[in-house]
Design a protein around this motif. Structure first.
Motif, PDB file in Angstrom:
ATOM      1  N   ASP A 208       0.956  -1.176   0.113  1.00 39.96           N
ATOM      2  CA  ASP A 208      -0.004  -0.050  -0.035  1.00 39.96           C
ATOM      3  C   ASP A 208       0.952   1.256  -0.030  1.00 39.96           C
ATOM      4  O   ASP A 208       1.301   1.674   1.094  1.00 39.96           O
ATOM      5  CB  ASP A 208      -1.032   0.048   1.144  1.00 39.96           C
ATOM      6  CG  ASP A 208      -1.904   1.010   1.224  1.00 39.96           C
ATOM      7  OD1 ASP A 208      -1.706   2.213   0.754  1.00 39.96           O
ATOM      8  OD2 ASP A 208      -3.007   0.810   1.896  1.00 39.96           O
ATOM      9  N   TRP A 209       1.099   1.655  -1.319  1.00 38.92           N
ATOM     10  CA  TRP A 209       2.299   2.940  -1.165  1.00 38.92           C
ATOM     11  C   TRP A 209       1.613   4.175  -0.624  1.00 38.92           C
ATOM     12  O   TRP A 209       2.743   4.866  -0.162  1.00 38.92           O
ATOM     13  CB  TRP A 209       2.312   2.980  -2.786  1.00 38.92           C
ATOM     14  CG  TRP A 209       3.079   2.057  -3.240  1.00 38.92           C
ATOM     15  CD1 TRP A 209       2.585   1.048  -4.253  1.00 38.92           C
ATOM     16  CD2 TRP A 209       4.543   1.580  -3.531  1.00 38.92           C
ATOM     17  NE1 TRP A 209       3.323   0.139  -4.606  1.00 38.92           N
ATOM     18  CE2 TRP A 209       4.542   0.351  -4.130  1.00 38.92           C
ATOM     19  CE3 TRP A 209       5.681   2.131  -2.777  1.00 38.92           C
ATOM     20  CZ2 TRP A 209       5.919  -0.116  -4.270  1.00 38.92           C
ATOM     21  CZ3 TRP A 209       6.799   1.565  -2.965  1.00 38.92           C
ATOM     22  CH2 TRP A 209       6.854   0.263  -3.577  1.00 38.92           C
ATOM     23  N   ARG A 210       0.539   4.321  -0.542  1.00 39.69           N
ATOM     24  CA  ARG A 210       0.060   5.830   0.031  1.00 39.69           C
ATOM     25  C   ARG A 210       0.335   5.469   1.678  1.00 39.69           C
ATOM     26  O   ARG A 210       0.765   6.364   2.359  1.00 39.69           O
ATOM     27  CB  ARG A 210      -1.450   5.968  -0.150  1.00 39.69           C
ATOM     28  CG  ARG A 210      -2.063   7.108   0.459  1.00 39.69           C
ATOM     29  CD  ARG A 210      -3.649   7.275   0.108  1.00 39.69           C
ATOM     30  NE  ARG A 210      -4.026   8.341   0.931  1.00 39.69           N
ATOM     31  CZ  ARG A 210      -4.483   8.022   2.051  1.00 39.69           C
ATOM     32  NH1 ARG A 210      -4.602   6.977   2.677  1.00 39.69           N
ATOM     33  NH2 ARG A 210      -5.286   9.076   2.761  1.00 39.69           N
ATOM     34  N   LEU A 211       0.113   4.206   2.240  1.00 42.85           N
ATOM     35  CA  LEU A 211       0.320   4.096   3.644  1.00 42.85           C
ATOM     36  C   LEU A 211       1.658   3.982   3.855  1.00 42.85           C
ATOM     37  O   LEU A 211       1.997   4.586   4.851  1.00 42.85           O
ATOM     38  CB  LEU A 211      -0.719   2.679   4.004  1.00 42.85           C
ATOM     39  CG  LEU A 211      -0.683   2.539   5.495  1.00 42.85           C
ATOM     40  CD1 LEU A 211      -1.521   3.772   6.107  1.00 42.85           C
ATOM     41  CD2 LEU A 211      -1.433   1.013   5.567  1.00 42.85           C
ATOM     42  N   ALA A 212       2.595   3.515   3.022  1.00 46.71           N
ATOM     43  CA  ALA A 212       3.704   3.390   3.383  1.00 46.71           C
ATOM     44  C   ALA A 212       4.375   4.782   3.507  1.00 46.71           C
ATOM     45  O   ALA A 212       5.357   5.251   4.123  1.00 46.71           O
ATOM     46  CB  ALA A 212       4.558   2.768   2.134  1.00 46.71           C
ATOM     47  N   ALA A 213       4.075   5.691   2.432  1.00 49.42           N
ATOM     48  CA  ALA A 213       4.585   7.102   2.469  1.00 49.42           C
ATOM     49  C   ALA A 213       4.211   7.818   3.778  1.00 49.42           C
ATOM     50  O   ALA A 213       5.047   8.721   4.246  1.00 49.42           O
ATOM     51  CB  ALA A 213       4.032   7.811   1.409  1.00 49.42           C
ATOM     52  N   ILE A 214       3.000   7.774   4.309  1.00 48.25           N
ATOM     53  CA  ILE A 214       2.594   8.404   5.386  1.00 48.25           C
ATOM     54  C   ILE A 214       3.315   7.873   6.687  1.00 48.25           C
ATOM     55  O   ILE A 214       3.813   8.338   7.508  1.00 48.25           O
ATOM     56  CB  ILE A 214       0.899   8.179   5.626  1.00 48.25           C
ATOM     57  CG1 ILE A 214       0.344   8.783   4.541  1.00 48.25           C
ATOM     58  CG2 ILE A 214       0.656   8.745   7.059  1.00 48.25           C
ATOM     59  CD1 ILE A 214      -0.985   8.264   4.748  1.00 48.25           C
ATOM     60  N   PHE A 215       3.733   6.500   6.634  1.00 49.56           N
ATOM     61  CA  PHE A 215       4.364   5.772   7.564  1.00 49.56           C
ATOM     62  C   PHE A 215       5.780   6.040   7.504  1.00 49.56           C
ATOM     63  O   PHE A 215       6.492   6.399   8.547  1.00 49.56           O
ATOM     64  CB  PHE A 215       4.216   4.192   7.435  1.00 49.56           C
ATOM     65  CG  PHE A 215       4.729   3.582   8.543  1.00 49.56           C
ATOM     66  CD1 PHE A 215       3.428   3.133   9.541  1.00 49.56           C
ATOM     67  CD2 PHE A 215       5.897   2.880   8.778  1.00 49.56           C
ATOM     68  CE1 PHE A 215       3.684   2.124  10.727  1.00 49.56           C
ATOM     69  CE2 PHE A 215       5.985   2.079  10.158  1.00 49.56           C
ATOM     70  CZ  PHE A 215       5.189   1.525  10.724  1.00 49.56           C
ATOM     71  N   VAL A 216       6.457   6.310   6.467  1.00 48.20           N
ATOM     72  CA  VAL A 216       7.707   6.928   6.248  1.00 48.20           C
ATOM     73  C   VAL A 216       7.883   8.126   6.969  1.00 48.20           C
ATOM     74  O   VAL A 216       8.763   8.701   7.672  1.00 48.20           O
ATOM     75  CB  VAL A 216       8.264   6.633   4.854  1.00 48.20           C
ATOM     76  CG1 VAL A 216       9.564   7.358   4.629  1.00 48.20           C
ATOM     77  CG2 VAL A 216       8.403   5.094   4.711  1.00 48.20           C
ATOM     78  N   LEU A 217       6.846   9.068   6.466  1.00 44.83           N
ATOM     79  CA  LEU A 217       7.174  10.669   6.877  1.00 44.83           C
ATOM     80  C   LEU A 217       7.017  10.614   8.529  1.00 44.83           C
ATOM     81  O   LEU A 217       7.526  11.532   8.989  1.00 44.83           O
ATOM     82  CB  LEU A 217       5.813  11.307   6.409  1.00 44.83           C
ATOM     83  CG  LEU A 217       6.093  11.553   4.537  1.00 44.83           C
ATOM     84  CD1 LEU A 217       4.742  12.440   3.954  1.00 44.83           C
ATOM     85  CD2 LEU A 217       7.411  12.427   4.456  1.00 44.83           C
ATOM     86  N   GLY A 218       6.049   9.959   8.948  1.00 41.69           N
ATOM     87  CA  GLY A 218       5.845   9.811  10.538  1.00 41.69           C
ATOM     88  C   GLY A 218       7.344   9.533  11.024  1.00 41.69           C
ATOM     89  O   GLY A 218       7.757   9.847  12.092  1.00 41.69           O
ATOM     90  N   GLY A 219       7.911   8.414  10.400  1.00 39.21           N
ATOM     91  CA  GLY A 219       9.123   7.800  11.010  1.00 39.21           C
ATOM     92  C   GLY A 219      10.436   8.787  10.872  1.00 39.21           C
ATOM     93  O   GLY A 219      11.088   8.877  11.803  1.00 39.21           O
TER      94      GLY A 219
END
Length: 262
Positions: A208-219
């Motif tokens: 899920d690329w959208r979710l991955a991007a959000i997760f990475v930004l939070g990280g």
């Protein structure tokens, strides 16, 4: 769960993973899968694993820079370990996709408990800071690096984790390098393993690329906070490592219980 709430949770849990990675120097990626499944609500464990590996690979790349500048990366050892590990990671990822998702989560929980216990027992080692992979040392270093790299890579790909907590002792065992160098060098392999596993899952449509991007930004945000606190608590790394090991064990037990009672 609404999309907005899911995004907020993904960002929050991503921040926790980034914070832990920066604070204790690795291992935070093992929390990504249970966070995505039980916290964010990703329905498929396979999608959670595929999405989590994207965050793992990017986080490792970001953290590699400071270790490189400090001279704590053994590039030749890391490259051989990573090359062997990528083959293992691809094989492990393919095997994992053929296993029922709930069973995979139970195995993941069991691994978390074992890893947490190993972390509690781990002690620092002096090692040989001058170790290098050369024509003279290749005879005994190459077989060890290839064997350890493939094994760790297979476990990394199977469970969809960066494997830093396995790569570090693997590098120390294979080469005898000190802990600080093993941590820096491990990020070369973590990046490669994560990219290989993420590619395998992406080809199967399990990211899920959208979710991955959000997760990475939070990280990334959490990583800044963890790094700042880590500098202030530099003298208490051992205690922080023990606390994190306890967290890993606790989450692993939770995952096991959910798998057994779900």
């Amino acid at each position: 769960m609404t999309i907005l709430l899911s995004d907020i949770l993904a960002s929050g849990f991503g921040s926790v993973v980034g914070f832990v990675l920066a604070l204790v120097g690795g291992g935070g990626s093992i929390l990504a899968v249970p966070f995505l499944v039980y916290g964010v609500g990703v329905a498929s464990p396979h999608v959670a694993i595929g999405t989590g590996t994207v965050a793992v690979a990017l986080s490792a790349l970001v953290n590699l820079g400071p270790h490189w500048r400090a001279g704590r990366v053994k590039w030749r050892c890391g490259a051989v370990f990573a090359a062997a590990g990528v083959v293992g990671a691809l094989a492990g990822a393919e095997l994992a996709k053929s296993i029922d998702g709930e069973k995979l989560l139970m195995l993941f929980g069991a691994l978390m408990v074992v890893v947490g216990l190993i972390m509690l027992r781990r002690r620092g080692a002096v090692g040989d800071a001058g170790i290098r992979l050369t024509a003279a040392t290749a005879r005994h270093l190459l077989p060890r690096l290839i064997g350890a790299g493939f094994t760790v890579g297979a476990l990394s790909g199977f469970f969809g984790i960066g494997g830093g907590f396995l790569i570090v002792p693997g590098l120390m065992l294979a080469t005898g390098m000190p802990l600080a160098f093993a941590i820096g060098t491990s990020l070369v392999a973590v990046s490669a393993f994560g990219a290989a596993t993420a590619s395998s899952y992406a080809v199967s449509g399990l990211v899920d690329w959208r979710l991955a991007a959000i997760f990475v930004l939070g990280g990334l945000v959490g990583g800044l906070g963890g790094a700042a606190l880590g500098r202030r608590l530099a003298g208490r790394k051992a205690l922080l490592g023990q606390v994190f090991a306890g967290v890993v064990i606790t989450v692993g037990i939770y995952v096991l219980i959910r798998g057994l009672t779900g």
